[in-house]
Write an enzyme that holds these catalytic residues in place. Sequence first.
Site, PDB file in Angstrom:
ATOM      1  N   LYS A 131      33.651  -3.113 -20.991  1.00  0.00           N
ATOM      2  CA  LYS A 131      32.985  -3.076 -19.674  1.00  0.00           C
ATOM      3  C   LYS A 131      32.889  -1.635 -19.207  1.00  0.00           C
ATOM      4  O   LYS A 131      33.867  -0.869 -19.338  1.00  0.00           O
ATOM      5  CB  LYS A 131      33.802  -3.926 -18.690  1.00  0.00           C
ATOM      6  CG  LYS A 131      33.173  -4.133 -17.326  1.00  0.00           C
ATOM      7  CD  LYS A 131      34.077  -5.065 -16.483  1.00  0.00           C
ATOM      8  CE  LYS A 131      33.510  -5.348 -15.104  1.00  0.00           C
ATOM      9  NZ  LYS A 131      34.371  -6.321 -14.365  1.00  0.00           N
TER      10      LYS A 131
ATOM     11  N   SER B 192      31.977 -10.006 -12.716  1.00  0.00           N
ATOM     12  CA  SER B 192      31.242  -8.791 -12.942  1.00  0.00           C
ATOM     13  C   SER B 192      31.258  -8.341 -14.400  1.00  0.00           C
ATOM     14  O   SER B 192      30.450  -7.488 -14.777  1.00  0.00           O
ATOM     15  CB  SER B 192      31.821  -7.672 -12.066  1.00  0.00           C
ATOM     16  OG  SER B 192      33.165  -7.430 -12.374  1.00  0.00           O
TER      17      SER B 192
ATOM     18  N   SER C 148      36.285 -11.870 -12.198  1.00  0.00           N
ATOM     19  CA  SER C 148      35.291 -11.268 -13.085  1.00  0.00           C
ATOM     20  C   SER C 148      35.596 -11.422 -14.558  1.00  0.00           C
ATOM     21  O   SER C 148      34.708 -11.233 -15.393  1.00  0.00           O
ATOM     22  CB  SER C 148      35.165  -9.769 -12.771  1.00  0.00           C
ATOM     23  OG  SER C 148      34.616  -9.567 -11.498  1.00  0.00           O
TER      24      SER C 148
END
Lengths: 461, 461
Positions: free
Chosen positions: A76, A150, A174
């Site tokens: 990420k 996310s 997330s």
Amino acid sequence: MTGTLAGPFLTAPIPIDLPATERVRIAYRRMAAANRPEVWITVRDSTSVLLEAAAIDARVAAGEALPLAGRLIAVKDNIDVAGLPTTAACPEFAFTPDATATAIARLVEAGGIVLGKANLDQFATGLVGVRSPYGAVRCAWDPQRVSGGSSSGSAVAVALGIADIGIGTDTAGSGRVPAAFHGLIGVKATLGLVPTTGVLPACIDYDCVTVFAQELALARQAIGVMVGPDRADPRSRVWPPDVPLAAPSVPRIAVPRPEDLQALEPGYRRAFDVAVADLAASGCRVDTVDISGLLDAARLLYDGAIVAERYSAVGEFLSGRPAGADPTVSAIVLNAGRVAGPAVIDDQDALLRAKAAAGQMLSGFDGLLLPTTTEHPTIAAVRGDPVAINRRLGTFTNFCNLLDMAAVAFPAAPADGAPFGVMMVVPAFHDQVALDLAARFLGQEPGNPLPGNGIEVSVFG
Amino acid sequence: MTGTLAGPFLTAPIPIDLPATERVRIAYRRMAAANRPEVWITVRDSTSVLLEAAAIDARVAAGEALPLAGRLIAVKDNIDVAGLPTTAACPEFAFTPDATATAIARLVEAGGIVLGKANLDQFATGLVGVRSPYGAVRCAWDPQRVSGGSSSGSAVAVALGIADIGIGTDTAGSGRVPAAFHGLIGVKATLGLVPTTGVLPACIDYDCVTVFAQELALARQAIGVMVGPDRADPRSRVWPPDVPLAAPSVPRIAVPRPEDLQALEPGYRRAFDVAVADLAASGCRVDTVDISGLLDAARLLYDGAIVAERYSAVGEFLSGRPAGADPTVSAIVLNAGRVAGPAVIDDQDALLRAKAAAGQMLSGFDGLLLPTTTEHPTIAAVRGDPVAINRRLGTFTNFCNLLDMAAVAFPAAPADGAPFGVMMVVPAFHDQVALDLAARFLGQEPGNPLPGNGIEVSVFG
């Protein structure tokens, strides 16, 4: 598991018995074929990745034991990898770090290979995957639907069979909501077990590094590699000496009352009942508890004063109104700058009390089974209503870090023909109980206990 | 100890071998003779206290083991005792609780007898003892000088030989500074070990219940009685399973560099050098460390955003501008209402980092010896400059709770013929090491380990 519960929605992982170089070549071919450019913010140059893979193949051939040899990793893009830009999905924020985040460095030491940096809801603020100027991340199996966020890109890279391990972060959920939408495993360990050195804070007191994988054993292995004390992280924690290593032979599992499940859309509601019945059939003792205190605490993450943490993280930057700021994210963060100091103290106190109450409510239980999220919206729906749907998606995930709990998200039987995810939630440091319970539910081997038990090396005295 | 170091400044305790009823009678006579009405806000009616004492004498005569049988207690008036008003030294704030604070209830169960509620710096905000509409509390041995605060009355009641045990609270040093001024022991245990149920918060995350006594063994016993988990207190903590119970035979003690001691007045500076030399002579290995990080952290308590905790506690009440509000306290608390939320998050983060740095700096040491405070001002001086002197007095005490450390304050050899106090500071849960080291310094018996080791009873799982 993937065959029975989430198989149709996932591209099978690249076979692990192939050489790392061959796995890398297949990954880049799959990346091109998938035609999902929004999954990645930075893809590494394949030549240098292949050189790295060749070096790992050579080390394995020489007899070295590398637990993650040749495992491909999507990171990420709010987590640093030396030499690659960290954007947090905001181009103006980008910088190129010299050091790799501790958690990622540990994966690489264990033989893992980073493919690139994955898209995310900007500044890890969102559960949808659409809040990014690098493009809304589409669900792997239905491009009309959101990927979840996310940690959107990391999850989709794993679901598409490009990466074996998707590294995300989880503050509000997330690292779990995208798992639910794809039929993946999502492991959110106890706060502090995986260091956050080199991770851009979302809410610095409540951020975790997480793992997505198609198989529980791999997720457990990756988390195990990342866990361990880190002097550079003041929130680093170690296992207490009396940490439980597994669930008892007849686990006692708490589930919510029907009135606590009103946020679920009807198909998810039915699917959760099936999951509870499956749990009971697998030999667990199941009892209903009142989780309204958890749901109330969950609302404090965005609707209370705790959101001031988001301003502390990136508020000053967003005050400069960069062109690439996502408007929804920007509004949330800048509003958080107006929170009053005493309100922060009051809400932190409310959370401590909620944590104590939760501990008492769940006393005697080995875990709490919850639906991971409430529904699987389309991208169009989220664009039309960017805050309310996102808030609903976090109904069952938001409280977890606020109340210092760990969770393992895993697929249950599908809901109306689509993946449906549940979570086993446990108190801090009971991570291995949650992994054990998830393995039983999935009919998989529990795997080895996580390493790192024992005494911190740097204590005073 | 009292004979050699602080004896001339203290009225010897009422002999413990007398019946409780006789001890109570002597205490009330001493109270009258002392002519220090400002020490008390509420004195209990002697008839009911005598009845309670007679009951204890009867239980002891019947063979019951009461570790604190007949010990007389002064309770700081921000701690509830059922049926007595809690004022926090502000008349308009007064209420009469139905329940006694957990810590006091445990002392009473052990045979202790509450004499009354003692004066304090209003809302426990101050280190001086003059910030009270019930009168400035005068030092027991020199009425021109301050008693120290905020636990002013509790300390003077013990120094005057009226109470055996003075119960205070300590956020910034309120349970240690008055000990230093009187030659008393002041024990500030690790945060959360003594429950704060029934204690009015000053800074709810950093408040401790403390003990003053003339003898270390009694202070240790009283703390031991009060320690233990409390379901009603969400900040209640239990000893970890690997808690150290004593210092090694050749302890290694850290002491500050000369430049870290610049806040000390010259007599205190010389006295601290003597204390360090005495420590080395007693068989400890002494090494210098840089404590500037601790001193920086100390300033965050009032000069940073953490002071928002004081607004959370009583800001709304003081916003009503009650006539009995102390102007200095009121200004501090009301200013704290203007602190911004993100600044609280930032300062909490700075404290976590300072705590980690302190742990690394003190790694390998058994304790840190510090002067308790910088000087012993007159009441007139403090009245002339109510904030700056108070701030200086907290130079060496303020950081302790902020950085999750425990401390035992005890008398060293006098400074210019007046009591001089030092502290043994240790990380959280090393309380027994600090008590052990203080006992060695004082040439006293270390006493029994504190009770309460073991597993919390109300954990989930």
